[in-house]
Design a protein around this motif. Sequence first.
Motif, PDB file in Angstrom:
ATOM      1  N   TYR A   1      27.642  10.076  48.766  1.00 40.63           N
ATOM      2  CA  TYR A   1      27.131  11.203  47.985  1.00 40.63           C
ATOM      3  C   TYR A   1      27.569  11.106  46.529  1.00 40.63           C
ATOM      4  N   ARG A   2      28.769  10.605  46.300  1.00 40.18           N
ATOM      5  CA  ARG A   2      29.234  10.425  44.920  1.00 40.18           C
ATOM      6  C   ARG A   2      28.393   9.355  44.221  1.00 40.18           C
ATOM      7  N   ALA A   3      28.070   8.289  44.945  1.00 37.95           N
ATOM      8  CA  ALA A   3      27.248   7.224  44.364  1.00 37.95           C
ATOM      9  C   ALA A   3      25.846   7.729  44.042  1.00 37.95           C
ATOM     10  N   GLY A   4      25.352   8.647  44.876  1.00 37.11           N
ATOM     11  CA  GLY A   4      24.036   9.229  44.644  1.00 37.11           C
ATOM     12  C   GLY A   4      24.046  10.382  43.672  1.00 37.11           C
ATOM     13  N   ASN A   5      25.235  10.720  43.150  1.00 38.37           N
ATOM     14  CA  ASN A   5      25.387  11.828  42.195  1.00 38.37           C
ATOM     15  C   ASN A   5      24.913  13.154  42.791  1.00 38.37           C
ATOM     16  N   LEU A   6      25.209  13.347  44.081  1.00 40.01           N
ATOM     17  CA  LEU A   6      24.849  14.591  44.753  1.00 40.01           C
ATOM     18  C   LEU A   6      26.052  15.527  44.764  1.00 40.01           C
ATOM     19  N   PRO A   7      25.869  16.784  44.360  1.00 41.96           N
ATOM     20  CA  PRO A   7      26.989  17.716  44.263  1.00 41.96           C
ATOM     21  C   PRO A   7      27.365  18.349  45.606  1.00 41.96           C
ATOM     22  N   MET A   8      27.623  17.522  46.605  1.00 44.10           N
ATOM     23  CA  MET A   8      28.086  18.048  47.876  1.00 44.10           C
ATOM     24  C   MET A   8      29.500  18.596  47.697  1.00 44.10           C
ATOM     25  N   LEU A   9      29.882  19.553  48.527  1.00 47.38           N
ATOM     26  CA  LEU A   9      31.148  20.254  48.346  1.00 47.38           C
ATOM     27  C   LEU A   9      32.353  19.321  48.257  1.00 47.38           C
ATOM     28  N   PRO A  10      32.497  18.316  49.147  1.00 44.77           N
ATOM     29  CA  PRO A  10      33.654  17.423  49.021  1.00 44.77           C
ATOM     30  C   PRO A  10      33.679  16.648  47.703  1.00 44.77           C
ATOM     31  N   VAL A  11      32.505  16.430  47.112  1.00 50.55           N
ATOM     32  CA  VAL A  11      32.434  15.701  45.850  1.00 50.55           C
ATOM     33  C   VAL A  11      32.881  16.584  44.695  1.00 50.55           C
ATOM     34  N   VAL A  12      32.395  17.822  44.654  1.00 45.12           N
ATOM     35  CA  VAL A  12      32.646  18.681  43.486  1.00 45.12           C
ATOM     36  C   VAL A  12      33.907  19.533  43.622  1.00 45.12           C
ATOM     37  N   LYS A  13      34.317  19.832  44.858  1.00 43.10           N
ATOM     38  CA  LYS A  13      35.478  20.709  45.053  1.00 43.10           C
ATOM     39  C   LYS A  13      36.649  20.024  45.754  1.00 43.10           C
ATOM     40  N   GLY A  14      36.403  18.871  46.345  1.00 52.76           N
ATOM     41  CA  GLY A  14      37.482  18.169  47.024  1.00 52.76           C
ATOM     42  C   GLY A  14      37.607  18.551  48.492  1.00 52.76           C
ATOM     43  N   PHE A  15      38.438  17.810  49.211  1.00 52.36           N
ATOM     44  CA  PHE A  15      38.596  18.010  50.646  1.00 52.36           C
ATOM     45  C   PHE A  15      39.290  19.324  50.992  1.00 52.36           C
ATOM     46  N   ALA A  16      40.250  19.752  50.190  1.00 54.85           N
ATOM     47  CA  ALA A  16      41.001  20.971  50.511  1.00 54.85           C
ATOM     48  C   ALA A  16      40.075  22.187  50.573  1.00 54.85           C
ATOM     49  N   GLU A  17      39.218  22.348  49.577  1.00 56.78           N
ATOM     50  CA  GLU A  17      38.285  23.477  49.556  1.00 56.78           C
ATOM     51  C   GLU A  17      37.238  23.333  50.661  1.00 56.78           C
ATOM     52  N   THR A  18      36.825  22.109  50.923  1.00 59.03           N
ATOM     53  CA  THR A  18      35.856  21.880  51.996  1.00 59.03           C
ATOM     54  C   THR A  18      36.433  22.315  53.334  1.00 59.03           C
ATOM     55  N   LYS A  19      37.671  21.956  53.604  1.00 56.28           N
ATOM     56  CA  LYS A  19      38.315  22.333  54.869  1.00 56.28           C
ATOM     57  C   LYS A  19      38.508  23.842  54.964  1.00 56.28           C
ATOM     58  N   ARG A  20      38.801  24.482  53.847  1.00 52.89           N
ATOM     59  CA  ARG A  20      38.968  25.939  53.855  1.00 52.89           C
ATOM     60  C   ARG A  20      37.650  26.619  54.224  1.00 52.89           C
ATOM     61  N   GLN A  21      36.570  26.161  53.624  1.00 57.43           N
ATOM     62  CA  GLN A  21      35.278  26.771  53.924  1.00 57.43           C
ATOM     63  C   GLN A  21      34.833  26.477  55.353  1.00 57.43           C
ATOM     64  N   MET A  22      35.112  25.295  55.842  1.00 58.22           N
ATOM     65  CA  MET A  22      34.782  24.968  57.229  1.00 58.22           C
ATOM     66  C   MET A  22      35.484  25.919  58.187  1.00 58.22           C
ATOM     67  N   PHE A  23      36.752  26.215  57.909  1.00 66.97           N
ATOM     68  CA  PHE A  23      37.507  27.126  58.772  1.00 66.97           C
ATOM     69  C   PHE A  23      36.916  28.532  58.730  1.00 66.97           C
ATOM     70  N   LEU A  24      36.532  29.006  57.549  1.00 70.37           N
ATOM     71  CA  LEU A  24      35.972  30.348  57.420  1.00 70.37           C
ATOM     72  C   LEU A  24      34.654  30.476  58.191  1.00 70.37           C
TER      73      LEU A  24
END
Length: 311
Positions: free
Chosen positions: A211-234
């Motif tokens: 996704y980073r190579a494709g320049n796609l703003p997926m959550l792990p790319v723009v916010k990192g793994f920590a925020e992604t895991k927090r949202q997954m838990f919520l």
Amino acid sequence: MDQQVTLQESLETDSAMQAQSTQPATWSDYLHLTKPGITISNLMTTFTGFWLASSGSPDWALALWTMLGTALVIASGAALNNYYDRELDQKMKRTKNRGIAAGRIHPRNALLFGITLLLAGLVVLAVFANPLAAVWGLIGHIFYVLIYTPMKRVTSLNTVIGGISGAAPPVIGWVAVTNNMDMSAWLLFLILFLWQPPHFLALAMLKVEDYRAGNLPMLPVVKGFAETKRQMFLWGAVLLPASLLLFFHGNVGYIYLAVAAVTGLIYLVLLYQGFHTDDDIAWAKKMFGYSILYLTIFCAAVVVSTLVENI
């Protein structure tokens, strides 16, 4: 003028794609254009909604037409998604060999193929089920092709919006039987909508470099793994009580209640472990696998519980 330039660039890109490969498209290329894995998983939830609405005594002819119409609409969405993403797919390792991106399928043919599948699916649903089933098929299709697919390029909220299209199949199954949107239908929609962010965010973590190579703003790319895991838990924390509500409003019994409670709690525990893991990728792989298992068990629990309740 800008639109004319954009159109010219698009035509030049399509011609370049076609020139990339001298291999003709095969039936397998067109099959993979429809993303059969996604189609099958969505049909599983469609059948679950149909079975629940039928109280475990389905009209099998209606079931067949409903599944066929839904399959055609979903396959159309996948084909048109591939058409729209043809330039993007060339940039990512996991997608660069797709039929259009590799030049084996001409973009025009993919577009016509996708539109034909959509029209056929909507006609099947409207004629052999009812117009409301076709409307929900179209809603899911619009959100996937016209809203989610372009949004992937501009915002990480694409995962949430895409959840609307993924939550439509069980509703199609329900309304095909009842021709009515009642509480059970909305709960099926809600459960599938809530299930999707943890599922696709786990995949986004696994494919973060693509996704980073494709320049796609997926959550792990723009916010990192920590925020992604927090949202997954919520999302998982809301999914648990939502899944239990189906016991009070759907024709399911205590088997479903027990299974939904146990699998939902396990999901939450696994999601919580993500906050303390030393290997984010290994954890994401485990979560992606469990999310598929969770959905499969959910559908099985609805079918079995409904059957037992109506013996």
